[in-house]
Design an enzyme around this catalytic site. Structure first.
Site, PDB file in Angstrom:
ATOM      1  N   LYS A   1     -47.055   7.623  12.790  1.00 59.49           N
ATOM      2  CA  LYS A   1     -47.131   9.083  12.969  1.00 59.49           C
ATOM      3  C   LYS A   1     -46.855   9.803  11.652  1.00 59.49           C
ATOM      4  CE  LYS A   1     -46.647   9.690  17.902  1.00 59.49           C
ATOM      5  NZ  LYS A   1     -45.925  10.151  19.074  1.00 59.49           N
TER       6      LYS A   1
ATOM      7  N   LYS B   1     -52.947   9.239  24.069  1.00 64.09           N
ATOM      8  CA  LYS B   1     -53.203  10.617  24.522  1.00 64.09           C
ATOM      9  C   LYS B   1     -53.638  11.512  23.375  1.00 64.09           C
ATOM     10  CE  LYS B   1     -49.118  10.828  27.222  1.00 64.09           C
ATOM     11  NZ  LYS B   1     -48.114  10.717  26.166  1.00 64.09           N
TER      12      LYS B   1
ATOM     13  N   LYS C   1     -54.591   1.211  19.987  1.00 66.92           N
ATOM     14  CA  LYS C   1     -54.209   1.362  21.394  1.00 66.92           C
ATOM     15  C   LYS C   1     -54.722   2.697  21.942  1.00 66.92           C
ATOM     16  CE  LYS C   1     -49.943   3.872  21.702  1.00 66.92           C
ATOM     17  NZ  LYS C   1     -49.537   4.577  22.872  1.00 66.92           N
TER      18      LYS C   1
HETATM   19  N1  AQP Z   1     -52.559   2.126  25.561  1.00 66.39           N
HETATM   20  C1  AQP Z   1     -51.551   1.907  26.371  1.00 66.39           C
HETATM   21  N2  AQP Z   1     -51.535   0.803  27.164  1.00 66.39           N
HETATM   22  C2  AQP Z   1     -50.496   0.575  28.010  1.00 66.39           C
HETATM   23  N3  AQP Z   1     -49.430   1.401  28.117  1.00 66.39           N
HETATM   24  C3  AQP Z   1     -49.410   2.518  27.370  1.00 66.39           C
HETATM   25  N4  AQP Z   1     -48.534   3.539  27.249  1.00 66.39           N
HETATM   26  C4  AQP Z   1     -48.988   4.420  26.337  1.00 66.39           C
HETATM   27  N5  AQP Z   1     -50.160   4.005  25.846  1.00 66.39           N
HETATM   28  C5  AQP Z   1     -50.460   2.820  26.461  1.00 66.39           C
HETATM   29  C6  AQP Z   1     -47.305   3.660  28.009  1.00 66.39           C
HETATM   30  O1  AQP Z   1     -47.343   4.910  28.697  1.00 66.39           O
HETATM   31  C7  AQP Z   1     -46.020   5.452  28.775  1.00 66.39           C
HETATM   32  C8  AQP Z   1     -46.003   6.889  28.336  1.00 66.39           C
HETATM   33  O2  AQP Z   1     -46.081   6.984  26.962  1.00 66.39           O
HETATM   34  P1  AQP Z   1     -45.572   8.260  26.156  1.00 66.39           P
HETATM   35  O3  AQP Z   1     -45.983   9.501  26.829  1.00 66.39           O
HETATM   36  O4  AQP Z   1     -44.130   8.134  25.830  1.00 66.39           O
HETATM   37  O5  AQP Z   1     -46.338   8.169  24.822  1.00 66.39           O
HETATM   38  P2  AQP Z   1     -46.871   6.984  23.997  1.00 66.39           P
HETATM   39  O6  AQP Z   1     -46.230   5.679  24.331  1.00 66.39           O
HETATM   40  O7  AQP Z   1     -46.797   7.380  22.564  1.00 66.39           O
HETATM   41  O8  AQP Z   1     -48.344   6.985  24.593  1.00 66.39           O
HETATM   42  P3  AQP Z   1     -49.620   7.714  24.100  1.00 66.39           P
HETATM   43  O9  AQP Z   1     -50.549   7.800  25.261  1.00 66.39           O
HETATM   44  O10 AQP Z   1     -50.142   7.055  22.875  1.00 66.39           O
HETATM   45  O11 AQP Z   1     -49.166   9.196  23.756  1.00 66.39           O
HETATM   46  P4  AQP Z   1     -49.152   9.995  22.396  1.00 66.39           P
HETATM   47  O12 AQP Z   1     -50.539   9.915  21.852  1.00 66.39           O
HETATM   48  O13 AQP Z   1     -48.766  11.388  22.858  1.00 66.39           O
HETATM   49  O14 AQP Z   1     -48.135   9.380  21.485  1.00 66.39           O
HETATM   50  C9  AQP Z   1     -45.126   4.526  27.973  1.00 66.39           C
HETATM   51  O15 AQP Z   1     -44.457   3.649  28.858  1.00 66.39           O
HETATM   52  C10 AQP Z   1     -46.095   3.760  27.113  1.00 66.39           C
HETATM   53  O16 AQP Z   1     -45.615   2.483  26.752  1.00 66.39           O
END
Ligand code: AQP
Length: 327
Positions: free
Chosen positions: A112, A196, A193
Site C-alpha cells: 500500500k 476491493k 489477489k
Molecule cells: N482475494 C481474496 N481471497 C480470499 N479472501 C480474501 N479477503 C480479501 N481478499 C480476499 C478476505 O476478506 C476479508 C475482508 O478483508 P478486508 O476488508 O479487511 O480487506 P482486505 O483483506 O485488504 O481485502 P480487499 O478486498 O483486498 O480490500 P482492500 O482492497 O480494501 O484492501 C478478510 O478476511 C480477507 O482476508
C-alpha cells in the site's frame, strides 16, 4: 463457555467473491458453534481517504451483506468498529508495546505504501488496530482469508509481548483459513489477489453484481495459451477459476478433476459463471429485503454494539490496571 470469534471487513469498496469465499462463507458456517462478533471495520477504511457520504452508505451496505449472506444477528453480534470507542483506546496501548520494525515488515503495508506519494501513519498502524479489534474481545479464533494471515501472526506477537511485560492479559488467538478459496485471485490478473480497491473493470465479481455482469466478467477472465484444462500444467488463471467453482460447489479435489479435466476453457468459464450466478442470486434478493425494511439495520447495529460494549470495557479496564494507567 463457547470460544469467542471475531472478524471484520473494511467498508472500502464493493465486497467481492474473494471476501465471501475467504471469510464471510466461513463466518456463516461457524456462527452457531462459537460466540461470534462480526464487525464493519470503518476505522480501518479511513487509513486511505474515503468520501464521507460514500463511507456512510458503504458501512450500511456491508452490514446488510453480512445479513444477506446468512449471518443471524439474533445469534451473532453485528456491529460497527467506530461505535465502540474502546477499539481506538486499546490500539494506542498496544501501539506502545509494538516495535515499529514489526510493522514495517508487513507485506500489505509495503504494497500500500508503494502506491502512495506520502504514506499516512494509519497505513503503518493498521495491524495494531486490527490486533486491538481482536484482543479487545479476547477472541480465540479469527476466520480470515490468507492475505490477513501475516497480520494475525503480528496480533499473536503483540499479545504475547504484552502478556510477558504486564502479566497474562490477552487470549492469544488462532487463525482460521478456509481449505479452498483462502486466496481468490483477480480475474483480469491471476498474479494479484482479488481486491476491493483494484480498479480494473474485469478484476472482480462483486456480491451485488447482476447476472449479466457476472457472466461477462468471468467469460473475460485471463487464462493461458492452452485450449483446455490440463491439471498438470494449468496456469494460475485456470486454477483460480477451478478454485472459485470448488469453493462455491463444495466439491472435493477428485470431483473437480474428474469433471473438468480436458474441458475447453470456454466451457469451463460458462460453468463457473453459472455456478457463481446461481450462488449469488439469493444474496441480491435478501439484500433488497433487508435494506427495504425501515429501521432494521440500525436496530441490528445498535444492539450489536450494546452486546459487545461490556466485553470491551472489561478488557480496557484490565489493560489499564495492568499498565498502571489512571482509572
Ligand atoms: N482475494 C481474496 N481471497 C480470499 N479472501 C480474501 N479477503 C480479501 N481478499 C480476499 C478476505 O476478506 C476479508 C475482508 O478483508 P478486508 O476488508 O479487511 O480487506 P482486505 O483483506 O485488504 O481485502 P480487499 O478486498 O483486498 O480490500 P482492500 O482492497 O480494501 O484492501 C478478510 O478476511 C480477507 O482476508
Amino acid at each position: 463457555m463457547k470460544t469467542r470469534v471475531f472478524s471484520g471487513m473494511q467498508p472500502s469498496g464493493n465486497l467481492h467473491i474473494g471476501n465471501y469465499l475467504g471469510a464471510l462463507k466461513n463466518w456463516v458456517r461457524i456462527q452457531h458453534d462459537y460466540e461470534c462478533i462480526f464487525c464493519i471495520v470503518d476505522l480501518h477504511a479511513v487509513t486511505l481517504y474515503q468520501h464521507p457520504s460514500e463511507l456512510r452508505s458503504k458501512i450500511r451496505e456491508i452490514a446488510a451483506l453480512y445479513l444477506a449472506a446468512g449471518i443471524d444477528p439474533r445469534v451473532s453480534a453485528v456491529m460497527v468498529q467506530s461505535s465502540v470507542a474502546a477499539h481506538a483506546e486499546l490500539a494506542w496501548m498496544l501501539t506502545c508495546v509494538t516495535p515499529v520494525g514489526w510493522l514495517e515488515r508487513m507485506t500489505q503495508y509495503k504494497a500500500k505504501a508503494a502506491k502512495q506519494e506520502s504514506v499516512g501513519d494509519g497505513i503503518l498502524q493498521y495491524p495494531v488496530l486490527m490486533a486491538a479489534d481482536i484482543l479487545l474481545y479476547q477472541a480465540g479464533i479469527v476466520p480470515v482469508g490468507d492475505d490477513q494471515a501475516q497480520h494475525l501472526e503480528l496480533t499473536r506477537d503483540i499479545a504475547l509481548r504484552f502478556n510477558s511485560l504486564y502479566g497474562e492479559t490477552f487470549v492469544v488467538p488462532s487463525t482460521s483459513l478456509p481449505t479452498v478459496g483462502a486466496r481468490i485471485m483477480g480475474l483480469d490478473d491471476p498474479e494479484q489477489k482479488m481486491s476491493k480497491s483494484a480498479s480494473g473493470a474485469n478484476h472482480a465479481v462483486a456480491l451485488l453484481d447482476p447476472p449479466d455482469r457476472i457472466r461477462k466478467t468471468i467469460m473475460r477472465a485471463t487464462t493461458d495459451s492452452q485450449p483446455c484444462v490440463q491439471f498438470e500444467t494449468a496456469g494460475p488463471g485456470v486454477l483460480n477459476l477451478l478454485s472459485i467453482y470448488q469453493a462455491f460447489s463444495g466439491w472435493d479435489d477428485g470431483q473437480i478433476r474428474q469433471h473438468f479435466e480436458g474441458m475447453r476453457y470456454g466451457d469451463l468459464k460458462k460453468q463457473v459463471a453459472e455456478m457463481v450466478v446461481s450462488q449469488l442470486a439469493p444474496f441480491r434478493e435478501r439484500y433488497q429485503q433487508i435494506v427495504g425494511e425501515p429501521g432494521y439495520l440500525d436496530r441490528v447495529l445498535h444492539e450489536g454494539a450494546e452486546r459487545v460494549a461490556p466485553i470491551a470495557q472489561e478488557t480496557v479496564r484490565l489493560v489499564k490496571e495492568r499498565m498502571g494507567l489512571y482509572s
